[in-house]
Design a protein around this motif. Sequence first.
Motif, PDB file in Angstrom:
ATOM      1  N   TYR A 106     -23.169  -1.282   5.843  1.00 41.42           N
ATOM      2  CA  TYR A 106     -23.872  -2.235   5.171  1.00 41.42           C
ATOM      3  C   TYR A 106     -24.959  -1.954   4.231  1.00 41.42           C
ATOM      4  CZ  TYR A 106     -27.160  -5.865   4.191  1.00 41.42           C
ATOM      5  OH  TYR A 106     -28.061  -6.752   3.341  1.00 41.42           O
ATOM      6  N   TYR A 137     -13.869  -5.020   7.084  1.00 40.98           N
ATOM      7  CA  TYR A 137     -14.505  -3.826   7.553  1.00 40.98           C
ATOM      8  C   TYR A 137     -13.332  -2.849   8.014  1.00 40.98           C
ATOM      9  CZ  TYR A 137     -18.903  -6.508   8.217  1.00 40.98           C
ATOM     10  OH  TYR A 137     -19.850  -7.098   7.847  1.00 40.98           O
ATOM     11  N   THR A 146     -21.900 -10.410   5.310  1.00 37.52           N
ATOM     12  CA  THR A 146     -22.747  -9.722   3.983  1.00 37.52           C
ATOM     13  C   THR A 146     -23.218 -10.658   3.514  1.00 37.52           C
ATOM     14  OG1 THR A 146     -20.689  -8.303   3.808  1.00 37.52           O
ATOM     15  CG2 THR A 146     -22.420  -8.379   1.984  1.00 37.52           C
ATOM     16  N   VAL A 185     -23.933  -0.414   1.130  1.00 38.66           N
ATOM     17  CA  VAL A 185     -23.494  -1.467   0.191  1.00 38.66           C
ATOM     18  C   VAL A 185     -24.668  -2.215  -0.444  1.00 38.66           C
ATOM     19  CG1 VAL A 185     -22.408  -3.759   0.277  1.00 38.66           C
ATOM     20  CG2 VAL A 185     -21.264  -1.952   1.351  1.00 38.66           C
ATOM     21  N   SER A 204     -16.257 -10.246   7.359  1.00 36.23           N
ATOM     22  CA  SER A 204     -17.046  -9.467   6.420  1.00 36.23           C
ATOM     23  C   SER A 204     -17.905 -10.202   5.558  1.00 36.23           C
ATOM     24  CB  SER A 204     -16.262  -8.340   6.000  1.00 36.23           C
ATOM     25  OG  SER A 204     -15.272  -8.896   5.133  1.00 36.23           O
ATOM     26  N   MET A 219     -17.512  -1.153   3.175  1.00 36.38           N
ATOM     27  CA  MET A 219     -18.036  -2.374   3.773  1.00 36.38           C
ATOM     28  C   MET A 219     -18.660  -2.114   5.176  1.00 36.38           C
ATOM     29  SD  MET A 219     -18.075  -5.247   1.926  1.00 36.38           S
ATOM     30  CE  MET A 219     -18.319  -6.420   3.549  1.00 36.38           C
ATOM     31  N   VAL A 256     -14.869  -9.033  -1.141  1.00 41.21           N
ATOM     32  CA  VAL A 256     -14.717  -7.796  -0.084  1.00 41.21           C
ATOM     33  C   VAL A 256     -13.719  -7.951   0.713  1.00 41.21           C
ATOM     34  CG1 VAL A 256     -17.383  -8.218  -0.037  1.00 41.21           C
ATOM     35  CG2 VAL A 256     -16.240  -9.421   1.349  1.00 41.21           C
TER      36      VAL A 256
END
Length: 478
Positions: free
Chosen positions: A16, A43, A154, A19, A150, A13, A40
């Motif tokens: 980014y 972090y 995201t 991901v 997070s 995570m 998720v």
Amino acid sequence: MTHSVEKIGGTSMTNYEAVRDNIVLAGGEDGNVYGRIFVVSAYGGVTDLLLENKRNSHPGVYALFADDGAETLWRDALSKVGNTLKEINAGLFPDVEQLAEANKYIEGRLFEAERCMDNLHRLCQHGHFGLEDHLLTVREMLASIGEAHSAWNTAKLLSRDGVNARYVDLSGWRAEEALPLDDHISEALAGIDLLTTLPIVTGYAHCKEGLMASFDRGYSEMTFSRMAVISGAREAVIHKEYHLSSADPRLVGADKVVPIGRTNYDVADQLANLGMEAIHPRAAKGLRQQNIALRVKNTFEPNHAGTLIDCDYRSEKPCVEIIAGRKQVYALEVFDQDMVGALWQYEQKILAAIERFKGTVITKDINANTITNYLGVNLKTVKRIVSAVKELFPSAEVSTRKVAIISAIGSDMQVPGMLAKTVSALASANISVLAMHQSMRQVDMQFVVNEDDYEMGVASLHRCLVEVHDHGDAICAA
């Protein structure tokens, strides 16, 4: 069953771009990014700051708050968390307005958390209220902040980058009541069209059962597992920063380990028992019961198929798939002449003492007058357990010793002479075996050795049991 449920680990995570590019954009079938649900983690390192460091037990906000005399310290620690989260935001949102929005969101969570903890601290100064009665609730509230941060980020970032992502908050923030976990998941998913929407779900889920009471730091895996079961997923996927491999490459050499192509849930359970879990055993249970396969993938090698874990797999020929282990294990030995004929009474009371201090039993051995439990705990906890056991059995000799456990694991290890070959490999490296265990299920062999012999022992067994075979691309791959 047309969709998958996928969990992204904390270290992944933190990156980014990886991901987005390697998981979200590259991971869809035929270029379609949808048909998936992402659960998720916080972090990397954030949950350590909120609770306590998982590796060295250094106190985070929760641990300092639980220490009733550390009011100033927990406030300072919470302020440090806020600074860390905003630093993460600054690295993710170059746009000033988007950064301000991200900071405002997490500042709101941190402010409310501090207000709740402050009120609770004042309330518990009265004799009728005990802080310990509320600590688990505080722990859950703090843990939820990491995943909310997070997941919100995201979803916003993917939306910015052209993906129709939706933030799904299971943290129960300001919820009027706690629903059962399955009901909470069903309600959160209701109305979401997986063909056109990509849900980004918090790994922490507030529920009536209380995930942390049963799973502690493994709560996100339970959320992930139940999400797959409740939604009827065709496959569950975990994205990590490494492959599930034949051994730790730092111990045996990156050129000598190979990814595991396929294995089964029995092997996953053995790894979890050593603290090297692909998935928490209780989380795997639901997948196993619904016959949902689990795939473990390396975030940074998106073209690699990863490791497929299912219910029925057995290697084409008997072999060892993984050499794993654990250092910093304490052997708790209880010897008492009166134990003969009354083993179960001693065992029950010893286990109760271990459970009281939240100790983890990795394995054990028993003879007529001795029970030895091998514990995955820190020194402080083992001292507490020893004091409790001595109080229970004043006439017993109670001793501890720091050791390591090395395990050879495979889906089918029914090979005549393998145990003798393994012991011989350790002996040739001048390693003394203090104890060993092999179950009739033939999925693992465990060897207790001196802690100083751990690294050499892992390398010796890998050389003896794994490197001698021609694996191609993966061990025992189907």
